[in-house]
Scaffold this motif. Structure first.
Motif, PDB file in Angstrom:
ATOM      1  N   ASN A  27      -5.207   4.512  -4.250  1.00 58.32           N
ATOM      2  CA  ASN A  27      -6.575   4.361  -3.720  1.00 58.32           C
ATOM      3  C   ASN A  27      -7.458   3.591  -4.705  1.00 58.32           C
ATOM      4  O   ASN A  27      -8.005   4.196  -5.638  1.00 58.32           O
ATOM      5  CB  ASN A  27      -7.174   5.741  -3.431  1.00 58.32           C
ATOM      6  N   ARG A  64      -9.602  14.269   9.655  1.00 60.40           N
ATOM      7  CA  ARG A  64      -9.484  12.929  10.240  1.00 60.40           C
ATOM      8  C   ARG A  64      -8.023  12.737  10.656  1.00 60.40           C
ATOM      9  O   ARG A  64      -7.117  12.997   9.865  1.00 60.40           O
ATOM     10  CB  ARG A  64      -9.896  11.875   9.197  1.00 60.40           C
ATOM     11  N   PHE A 121     -13.740  15.409   5.512  1.00 59.66           N
ATOM     12  CA  PHE A 121     -12.802  15.571   6.634  1.00 59.66           C
ATOM     13  C   PHE A 121     -11.788  16.682   6.354  1.00 59.66           C
ATOM     14  O   PHE A 121     -10.657  16.413   5.979  1.00 59.66           O
ATOM     15  CB  PHE A 121     -12.090  14.244   6.906  1.00 59.66           C
ATOM     16  N   ARG A 152      -6.121  12.696  -3.567  1.00 59.76           N
ATOM     17  CA  ARG A 152      -5.640  11.317  -3.616  1.00 59.76           C
ATOM     18  C   ARG A 152      -5.548  10.831  -5.056  1.00 59.76           C
ATOM     19  O   ARG A 152      -6.234  11.352  -5.940  1.00 59.76           O
ATOM     20  CB  ARG A 152      -6.630  10.369  -2.883  1.00 59.76           C
ATOM     21  N   ASP A 184      -4.643  11.758   8.447  1.00 61.13           N
ATOM     22  CA  ASP A 184      -4.759  12.038   7.009  1.00 61.13           C
ATOM     23  C   ASP A 184      -3.651  12.983   6.538  1.00 61.13           C
ATOM     24  O   ASP A 184      -3.270  13.900   7.262  1.00 61.13           O
ATOM     25  CB  ASP A 184      -6.117  12.690   6.701  1.00 61.13           C
ATOM     26  N   ASN A 230     -13.797   4.381   3.629  1.00 64.83           N
ATOM     27  CA  ASN A 230     -13.213   5.005   2.440  1.00 64.83           C
ATOM     28  C   ASN A 230     -14.227   5.896   1.724  1.00 64.83           C
ATOM     29  O   ASN A 230     -15.439   5.679   1.796  1.00 64.83           O
ATOM     30  CB  ASN A 230     -12.670   3.945   1.483  1.00 64.83           C
ATOM     31  N   LEU A 231     -13.682   6.864   1.002  1.00 60.10           N
ATOM     32  CA  LEU A 231     -14.523   7.905   0.410  1.00 60.10           C
ATOM     33  C   LEU A 231     -15.539   7.380  -0.613  1.00 60.10           C
ATOM     34  O   LEU A 231     -16.736   7.678  -0.518  1.00 60.10           O
ATOM     35  CB  LEU A 231     -13.624   8.961  -0.259  1.00 60.10           C
ATOM     36  N   SER A 267       0.843  -1.201   0.000  1.00 61.62           N
ATOM     37  CA  SER A 267       0.000   0.000   0.000  1.00 61.62           C
ATOM     38  C   SER A 267       0.873   1.242   0.000  1.00 61.62           C
ATOM     39  O   SER A 267       1.964   1.253   0.598  1.00 61.62           O
ATOM     40  CB  SER A 267      -0.858  -0.019   1.267  1.00 61.62           C
ATOM     41  N   SER A 296     -19.511  13.290   5.345  1.00 59.55           N
ATOM     42  CA  SER A 296     -18.705  14.260   6.089  1.00 59.55           C
ATOM     43  C   SER A 296     -17.390  14.412   5.352  1.00 59.55           C
ATOM     44  O   SER A 296     -16.680  13.414   5.149  1.00 59.55           O
ATOM     45  CB  SER A 296     -18.426  13.755   7.511  1.00 59.55           C
ATOM     46  N   TYR A 355      -1.474  -0.755  10.844  1.00 58.28           N
ATOM     47  CA  TYR A 355      -1.794  -1.391   9.554  1.00 58.28           C
ATOM     48  C   TYR A 355      -0.669  -1.145   8.552  1.00 58.28           C
ATOM     49  O   TYR A 355      -0.162  -2.067   7.907  1.00 58.28           O
ATOM     50  CB  TYR A 355      -3.128  -0.857   9.005  1.00 58.28           C
TER      51      TYR A 355
HETATM   52  C1  WQD Z   1      -9.707   9.615   0.768  1.00 52.06           C
HETATM   53  C2  WQD Z   1      -9.961  11.100   1.015  1.00 52.06           C
HETATM   54  C3  WQD Z   1     -10.246  11.638   3.339  1.00 52.06           C
HETATM   55  C4  WQD Z   1     -13.988   9.398   3.857  1.00 52.06           C
HETATM   56  C5  WQD Z   1      -7.008   4.646   2.919  1.00 52.06           C
HETATM   57  C6  WQD Z   1      -5.964   3.983   3.782  1.00 52.06           C
HETATM   58  C7  WQD Z   1      -4.819   3.509   2.935  1.00 52.06           C
HETATM   59  C8  WQD Z   1      -5.313   2.637   1.776  1.00 52.06           C
HETATM   60  C9  WQD Z   1      -6.423   3.278   1.022  1.00 52.06           C
HETATM   61  C10 WQD Z   1      -5.176   0.339   2.394  1.00 52.06           C
HETATM   62  C11 WQD Z   1      -9.202  11.657   2.227  1.00 52.06           C
HETATM   63  C12 WQD Z   1     -11.522  11.902   2.585  1.00 52.06           C
HETATM   64  C13 WQD Z   1     -12.848   9.979   3.336  1.00 52.06           C
HETATM   65  C14 WQD Z   1     -15.051  10.241   4.275  1.00 52.06           C
HETATM   66  C15 WQD Z   1     -13.767  12.163   3.572  1.00 52.06           C
HETATM   67  N1  WQD Z   1      -5.840   1.387   2.241  1.00 52.06           N
HETATM   68  N2  WQD Z   1     -12.733  11.325   3.183  1.00 52.06           N
HETATM   69  N3  WQD Z   1     -14.894  11.594   4.102  1.00 52.06           N
HETATM   70  O1  WQD Z   1      -7.255   7.684   3.662  1.00 52.06           O
HETATM   71  O2  WQD Z   1      -6.347   8.024   1.315  1.00 52.06           O
HETATM   72  O3  WQD Z   1      -6.424   5.768   2.278  1.00 52.06           O
HETATM   73  O4  WQD Z   1      -7.442   3.715   1.922  1.00 52.06           O
HETATM   74  O5  WQD Z   1      -4.002   0.166   2.260  1.00 52.06           O
HETATM   75  O6  WQD Z   1      -3.972   2.804   3.778  1.00 52.06           O
HETATM   76  O7  WQD Z   1      -5.500   4.936   4.739  1.00 52.06           O
HETATM   77  O8  WQD Z   1      -8.539   6.832   1.613  1.00 52.06           O
HETATM   78  O9  WQD Z   1     -10.884   6.777   0.918  1.00 52.06           O
HETATM   79  O10 WQD Z   1     -10.354   6.867   3.387  1.00 52.06           O
HETATM   80  O11 WQD Z   1      -9.932   8.884   1.972  1.00 52.06           O
HETATM   81  O12 WQD Z   1     -13.677  13.376   3.456  1.00 52.06           O
HETATM   82  O13 WQD Z   1     -16.084   9.789   4.780  1.00 52.06           O
HETATM   83  O14 WQD Z   1     -11.349  11.284   1.326  1.00 52.06           O
HETATM   84  O15 WQD Z   1     -10.032  12.626   4.333  1.00 52.06           O
HETATM   85  O16 WQD Z   1      -8.841  12.983   1.917  1.00 52.06           O
HETATM   86  P1  WQD Z   1      -7.108   7.189   2.287  1.00 52.06           P
HETATM   87  P2  WQD Z   1     -10.008   7.264   2.003  1.00 52.06           P
END
Ligand code: WQD
Ligand code: NAD
Length: 337
Positions: A178, A291, A217, A230, A294, A198-199, A124, A215, A148
């Motif tokens: 992602n 969050r 973040f 991302r 992040d 995840n988003l 990852s 929400s 993790y």
């Molecule tokens: C993406 C963007 C959030 C949810 C994670 C893991 C990483 C990998 C992939 C496994 C960010 C924002 C998110 C929400 C939001 N997994 N967001 N509201 O954090 O880049 O990566 O998944 O290996 O290890 O950390 O992905 O999809 O959670 O977030 O605003 O309800 O969306 O702050 O900017 P992330 P994500």
């Protein structure tokens, strides 16, 4: 070539399974359905109109693995199985180390005993941690910021040492950015068991009416519009990267870490807008606190994948939102309905 997929019924495993079957590769999907459904494998079977080997069991159990290796004699393993929730890993670090790190050691030990030399590992981009420069290339220092991420880092190092001790063995450590989207058919896709972390799955469930609002973040990051940026990689492109990687491992020796991304960052607000256009639904959102953990921006340097695997991402943001919506709207409750 015979390829064993640990976690073959999961989100990334199932799309890779489909891709390998479409390429005529002989596969066995091993899964204990701890985070997936048997329905996934039935759907892949239907989509390919072919039968393939499956085994229900825990990949960490030596007797399960021995049985699979004796029965199937894989030339290569694609190792997806494991736990992946960042937040949960902070609360249960030992569970994550046992499941991910100890499990992977058992798998390598079994490969060694059965003379299997090739592995593609689901790593990852989280192994990089806070960016010292962007885009992240494969030589960027590794500094994961949660248990993790550290399991991925440790497994990478263990695989490196194992490969160094075996002149004919080969490993590709795929560092996914992602992963998002779904197969064109809309018959398989991402189906989180609890409220999505995840988003994209969160937005999809808002669009389909399962969740009330998104929400966001934080909107005060140093990005184009203040929201997190991302590198979203379409699952079909990611599956194609696995096909290329397993062929590469089969034909080469040594250990290579390779980024799998598009090289381009998309912000949360851009994603919301693109999803609204693809679905024709409004996505209500509110701005919430950042969050914890992040980063502002994350995107990949992708030339190594092109050079070694002859692979580049072909799908864009429109494809991502269109296929994610197609899957979610056809399967509002996921696989269980
Ligand atoms: C993406 C963007 C959030 C949810 C994670 C893991 C990483 C990998 C992939 C496994 C960010 C924002 C998110 C929400 C939001 N997994 N967001 N509201 O954090 O880049 O990566 O998944 O290996 O290890 O950390 O992905 O999809 O959670 O977030 O605003 O309800 O969306 O702050 O900017 P992330 P994500
Ligand atoms: P997933 O949870 O959908 O798939 C994992 C599969 O492994 C599931 O089907 C689960 O039932 C199975 N599994 C878990 N523990 C098992 C065990 N002990 N024995 C047998 N089967 C077991 O997750 P995914 O999103 O498909 O991720 C696959 C891999 O990619 C994971 O290793 C994950 O850490 C890694 N990864 C995922 C992402 C992402 O954002 N989805 C990003 C980077 C890396």
């Amino acid at each position: 070539m015979r390829v064993l997929l640990t976690g073959g019924a999961g989100y990334i495993g199932s799309h890779t399974l489909l891709k390998l079957l479409q390429d005529g590769i002989d596969v066995l999907a091993l899964d204990n359905f701890s985070n997936s459904s048997p329905e996934v494998l039935r759907r892949v079977q239907k989509l390919t109109n072919s039968s393939f080997a499956t085994h229900v069991g825990d990949y960490r159990a030596p007797d399960v693995l021995d049985e699979v290796f004796e029965k199937f004699r894989p030339d290569a393993v694609i190792h997806f199985a494991g736990l992946k929730a960042v937040g949960e890993s902070n609360e249960k670090p030992l569970t994550y180390y046992a499941q991910n790190v100890s499990g992977s050691i058992n798998l390598l030990d079994c490969m060694q005993r059965h003379g299997c030399q090739n592995i593609v590992f689901s790593s990852s981009a989280t192994v990089y941690g806070e960016a010292q420069y962007l885009p992240y290339d494969e030589d960027h220092p590794l500094n994961p910021t949660n248990p993790y991420g550290r399991t991925k880092y440790f497994i990478e190092e263990i695989i490196r040492d194992w490969i160094a001790s075996r002149p004919h063995a080969s490993a590709v450590l795929l560092r996914y950015f992602n992963p998002v989207g779904a197969d064109e058919s809309g018959n398989i896709g991402e189906d989180p068991r609890a409220i999505p972390n995840n988003l994209l799955p969160y937005i999809s469930q808002v669009a389909v009416g399962r969740l009330k609002e998104l929400s966001i973040f934080g909107n005060n990051y140093e990005t184009r519009d203040g929201t997190g940026e991302r590198d979203y990689i379409h699952i079909d492109d990611l599956a194609a990267a696995h096909l290329a990687a397993v062929k590469y491992a089969h034909e080469n020796h040594g250990c290579e870490a390779i980024n799998v991304g598009t090289g381009t960052g998309i912000t949360v607000l851009e994603m919301v807008k693109a999803f609204e256009e693809a679905s024709g639904r409004e996505i209500p959102f509110k701005i919430a606190e950042r969050r914890q953990g992040d980063v502002a921006r994350s995107f990949a340097e992708v030339s190594k994948a092109q050079r070694l695997l002859d692979w580049t991402a072909k799908r864009d943001l429109t494809d991502i939102c269109r296929t994610a919506w197609n899957w979610q709207s056809k399967n509002p409750s996921g696989f269980e309905h």
